[in-house]
Design an enzyme around this catalytic site. Structure first.
Site, PDB file in Angstrom:
ATOM      1  N   TRP A   1       0.847  -1.192   0.000  1.00 32.25           N
ATOM      2  CA  TRP A   1       0.000   0.000   0.000  1.00 32.25           C
ATOM      3  C   TRP A   1       0.881   1.240   0.000  1.00 32.25           C
ATOM      4  O   TRP A   1       2.086   1.134   0.281  1.00 32.25           O
ATOM      5  CB  TRP A   1      -0.922   0.005   1.234  1.00 32.25           C
ATOM      6  CG  TRP A   1      -2.188   0.768   0.968  1.00 32.25           C
ATOM      7  CD1 TRP A   1      -2.530   1.991   1.450  1.00 32.25           C
ATOM      8  CD2 TRP A   1      -3.255   0.364   0.106  1.00 32.25           C
ATOM      9  NE1 TRP A   1      -3.746   2.378   0.939  1.00 32.25           N
ATOM     10  CE2 TRP A   1      -4.206   1.401   0.114  1.00 32.25           C
ATOM     11  CE3 TRP A   1      -3.499  -0.768  -0.679  1.00 32.25           C
ATOM     12  CZ2 TRP A   1      -5.383   1.344  -0.640  1.00 32.25           C
ATOM     13  CZ3 TRP A   1      -4.673  -0.828  -1.433  1.00 32.25           C
ATOM     14  CH2 TRP A   1      -5.601   0.219  -1.400  1.00 32.25           C
TER      15      TRP A   1
ATOM     16  N   ASP B   1       0.097  11.236  -0.210  1.00 29.17           N
ATOM     17  CA  ASP B   1      -0.929  12.268  -0.115  1.00 29.17           C
ATOM     18  C   ASP B   1      -2.283  11.648   0.191  1.00 29.17           C
ATOM     19  O   ASP B   1      -2.401  10.427   0.325  1.00 29.17           O
ATOM     20  CB  ASP B   1      -0.971  13.079  -1.419  1.00 29.17           C
ATOM     21  CG  ASP B   1      -1.564  12.274  -2.574  1.00 29.17           C
ATOM     22  OD1 ASP B   1      -1.345  11.048  -2.635  1.00 29.17           O
ATOM     23  OD2 ASP B   1      -2.264  12.869  -3.408  1.00 29.17           O
TER      24      ASP B   1
ATOM     25  N   GLU C   1      -3.379   8.820  -1.808  1.00 26.45           N
ATOM     26  CA  GLU C   1      -2.545   7.619  -1.658  1.00 26.45           C
ATOM     27  C   GLU C   1      -1.706   7.329  -2.889  1.00 26.45           C
ATOM     28  O   GLU C   1      -1.445   6.180  -3.217  1.00 26.45           O
ATOM     29  CB  GLU C   1      -3.415   6.385  -1.342  1.00 26.45           C
ATOM     30  CG  GLU C   1      -4.558   6.666  -0.415  1.00 26.45           C
ATOM     31  CD  GLU C   1      -5.175   5.409   0.157  1.00 26.45           C
ATOM     32  OE1 GLU C   1      -6.006   4.800  -0.525  1.00 26.45           O
ATOM     33  OE2 GLU C   1      -4.815   5.031   1.282  1.00 26.45           O
ATOM     34  N   GLU C   2      -1.304   8.369  -3.596  1.00 26.00           N
ATOM     35  CA  GLU C   2      -0.591   8.143  -4.852  1.00 26.00           C
ATOM     36  C   GLU C   2       0.818   8.710  -4.872  1.00 26.00           C
ATOM     37  O   GLU C   2       1.718   8.117  -5.461  1.00 26.00           O
ATOM     38  CB  GLU C   2      -1.392   8.764  -6.012  1.00 26.00           C
ATOM     39  CG  GLU C   2      -2.705   8.041  -6.245  1.00 26.00           C
ATOM     40  CD  GLU C   2      -3.618   8.740  -7.234  1.00 26.00           C
ATOM     41  OE1 GLU C   2      -4.529   8.088  -7.747  1.00 26.00           O
ATOM     42  OE2 GLU C   2      -3.429   9.951  -7.483  1.00 26.00           O
TER      43      GLU C   2
ATOM     44  N   GLU D   1     -18.772   7.191  -4.645  1.00 30.26           N
ATOM     45  CA  GLU D   1     -17.539   7.980  -4.618  1.00 30.26           C
ATOM     46  C   GLU D   1     -17.529   8.996  -5.766  1.00 30.26           C
ATOM     47  O   GLU D   1     -17.195  10.151  -5.592  1.00 30.26           O
ATOM     48  CB  GLU D   1     -16.341   7.039  -4.749  1.00 30.26           C
ATOM     49  CG  GLU D   1     -14.995   7.738  -4.749  1.00 30.26           C
ATOM     50  CD  GLU D   1     -13.853   6.738  -4.934  1.00 30.26           C
ATOM     51  OE1 GLU D   1     -13.690   6.219  -6.066  1.00 30.26           O
ATOM     52  OE2 GLU D   1     -13.141   6.450  -3.964  1.00 30.26           O
TER      53      GLU D   1
END
Ligand SMILES: *[C@@H]1O[C@H](CO)[C@@H](O)[C@H](O)[C@H]1NC(C)=O
Ligand SMILES: *[C@@H]1O[C@H](CO)[C@@H](O)[C@H](O)[C@H]1NC(C)=O
Ligand SMILES: *[C@@H]1O[C@H](CO)[C@@H](O)[C@H](O)[C@H]1NC(C)=O
Ligand SMILES: *[C@@H]1O[C@H](CO)[C@@H](O)[C@H](O)[C@H]1NC(C)=O
Ligand SMILES: *[C@@H]1O[C@H](CO)[C@@H](O)[C@H](O)[C@H]1NC(C)=O
Ligand SMILES: *[C@@H]1O[C@H](CO)[C@@H](O)[C@H](O)[C@H]1NC(C)=O
Length: 572
Positions: free
Chosen positions: A138, A195, A198-199, A421
């Protein structure tokens, strides 16, 4: 807490479609609240299997699988619930709040791939919904989680201090949990982080902004409780100083990440403004308050970046509301508008209206001129009192823009009120994870701002940015030696690149060349962040020209907490 009636705001000007927004807010509010509560264990209708106090991100288990709990999402959800409880809007939430605190305390103590409670584990972004560690690959660590979690809990702690007139419960039950998060933030704020999407693994405006807020509030609470606030105050000042560096004066926006090769235009910044809104701080630009010239300029740049890339925005005037997403370069799930980012645009504007109304004026600067010209093309820089027609015209225009943004949110919400989303950029149908808890929380916070409800102040007023930024504690590193057994032809060299800045973020052009001193073993020692999950690959270049990547999958390891490590690989 002060409440301004929405009718008072609405008097600023007649707004097309306002009654339909009124009716959307009336019907969607209870649906959003129920949708949010349905995703909290142990008894939420869609959260079966989740432990008490655990917020699932979404019940969706395939494409995408969000049946996990994220510290960020959970803390934002409970920030809203704690605001509702402490402002008296919903007095039934105490049990939920206590469950949340107990669950997060368990997560703090759960060793995970980011570390243990004392070795970086607080930066772990996501866990299984039974409160066990998620051990798959992750983007970790994500250093906004502890900041957001402590902010939510500090609001509750402050309420308890007022409500019970004794500090013993706060000191014994809450402070130890809050202190762990504050210490983590104080000691790690200046290290790179994934960030909020999550990238990207650099520094992030959102993360620094919420870290600054938590340290500032934490220092105040520590002092109230007779605890040592020195480190929190010092690091809050350092973080505030660093926060200024994200401003891009040429582009007129806060660059969301310090690397990553994107424009840096991102919902990151609007989200940071609304989640660090302090009604006492006026339109302060040092903390990028919602009505500050920098945050308004940034909002315009951000909104405008979606006008031409989403078909559903076609034909909308260049100064009117549109659907917005995370960032214009986004390709995740097709790269579509999101409910929570569209809501954030409206929320920033409602927050701004609250402050302009309270202070009885608004200021137009060179920095915010382009933003204000959307509502009055002839406006010039200056301060406009609430008795002026300029003030009336602009606030009416801003209100209409906020209302129209919510009308777009309404238009693409299915009739049952369910919030996914994303919604399709081509036809507006809901996409990606359904019943996203954060989408519901974002609806509740924008509705609350629309109703004129202001959150408690957190100490943003009148801060002075230090003239020289200090680094904070030096970022620790550990030396890792990479050895790879690789046979090469004359002219060929072996390079390495990988998932962290120290490994050039996967950029083959700047990959690090290795030494053939012990050929056929090629070696390099790289100083990397401790206790971090790292992926990498070796590549082969011929006279500097890329020839071949190693075959899949990526190599992966977790760097040691301290000391050194040696990895012995064979070229695949
Ligand atoms: C404390 O909070 C509870 C629940 O909101 C409320 O009923 C009670 O009046 C409050 N007490 C004080 C002293 O503020
Ligand atoms: C740490 O702070 C310094 C000084 O503000 C800044 O130059 C540097 O980029 C920061 N590093 C990270 C990773 O945030
Ligand atoms: C408070 O914390 C600071 C910074 O960590 C430290 O230098 C100082 O000695 C502490 N003061 C007390 C009274 O413990
Ligand atoms: C609500 O409507 C959407 C879109 O039609 C649908 O996908 C979703 O399953 C519905 N949710 C519920 C709880 O009925
Ligand atoms: C890592 O290597 C550098 C350069 O050789 C050295 O100065 C440093 O002390 C090493 N750090 C550790 C933690 O071993
Ligand atoms: C790689 O080899 C070195 C020395 O030959 C050894 O110390 C080290 O433990 C090895 N690393 C792994 C991950 O096996």
């Amino acid at each position: 807490m002060r409440v301004f009636a929405v009718s008072a705001l609405a008097l600023c000007g007649a707004v097309l479609g306002q009654s339909s927004v009124d009716s959307y807010v009336a019907t969607e509010s209870p649906i959003a609240k129920a949708g949010l509560l349905a995703n909290i264990g142990p008894s939420g209708a869609l959260a079966s299997g989740a432990s008490a106090g655990v917020v699932i991100a979404s019940p969706s288990t395939v494409n995408p699988d969000y049946l996990y709990t994220w510290v960020r999402d959970s803390s934002l959800v409970f920030k809203e619930l704690i605001d509702e409880f402490t402002t008296g809007k919903d007095t039934t939430l105490l049990g939920q709040i206590k469950n949340f605190i107990a669950a997060e305390s368990t997560l703090q103590q759960t060793s995970n791939p980011s570390g243990s409670v004392s070795t970086g584990g607080l930066g772990e972004p996501k866990f299984n919904i039974d409160l066990t560690a998620f051990t798959g690959a992750w983007g970790r660590p994500q250093r906004d989680g502890p900041a957001l979690r402590s902010t939510a809990m500090i609001t509750y702690a402050n309420w308890l201090l007022t409500n019970t007139s004794s500090s013993s419960e706060v000191l014994s039950d809450l402070w130890p949990i809050i202190k762990l998060d504050l210490d983590y933030v104080a000691n790690n704020w200046n290290q790179s982080t994934f960030d909020l999407w999550e990238e990207l693994d650099y520094s992030s405006f959102w993360t620094t902004a919420v870290q600054h807020r938590s340290l500032r509030q934490g220092a105040t609470l520590a002092t109230k409780l007779g605890q040592n606030a020195t480190l929190y105050t010092a690091q809050a000042n350092n973080a505030l100083c660093f926060l200024q560096s994200y401003w891009n004066p040429t582009g007129g926006y806060m660059t969301s990440n310090t690397g990553g090769g994107r424009s840096g235009i991102d919902a990151n910044t609007a989200l940071a403004s609304i989640h660090t809104f302090d009604p006492e701080a006026g339109c302060d630009a040092a903390t990028f308050q919602p009505c500050s010239d920098k945050a308004l300029s940034s909002l315009k740049v951000y909104v405008d970046s979606f006008r031409s890339i989403y078909a559903i925005n076609d034909g909308i005037a260049s100064n009117a509301a549109v659907a917005t997403g995370r960032y214009p370069e986004d390709v995740y799930q097709g790269g579509n508008p999101w409910y929570l980012t569209t809501a954030a645009v409206a929320e920033q504007l409602y927050d701004a209206l609250i402050v302009w109304k309270a202070q009885g004026s608004l200021q137009v600067t060179e920095t915010s001129l382009a933003f204000f010209k959307q509502f009055l093309s002839s406006v010039t820089t200056g301060t406009y009192k609430s008795s002026s027609s300029t003030f009336s015209t602009i606030t009416a225009g801003v209100l209409a823009f906020a209302e129209d943004t919510l009308a777009i949110h309404a238009k693409y919400t299915p009739t049952n009120g369910s919030l996914a989303e994303q919604f399709s950029k081509s036809n507006g149908t809901p996409l990606s994870a359904f019943d996203l808890t954060w989408s519901y929380a974002a609806a509740l916070t924008v509705f609350s701002a629309r109703a004129g409800t202001v959150p408690a102040s957190w100490g943003a007023k009148g801060l002075t940015v230090p003239s020289v930024c200090e680094l904070g504690p030096p970022a620790p590193t550990v030396n890792v030696t990479f050895n790879v057994d690789a046979t090469t032809q004359l002219g060929e060299d072996i390079y390495i690149c990988g998932s962290i800045p120290q490994l050039q973020n996967w950029d083959p052009d700047t990959a690090l060349i290795m030494s053939p001193a012990n050929y056929p073993i090629w070696s390099i020692t790289v100083a990397v962040p401790p206790d971090t999950d790292i992926q990498y690959k070796y590549i082969r270049k011929n006279n500097g020209v890329l020839e071949e990547w190693e075959s899949d999958p990526n190599n992966e390891f977790t760097s040691p907490v301290s000391g050194t490590a040696t990895l012995n690989d064979t070229w695949r």
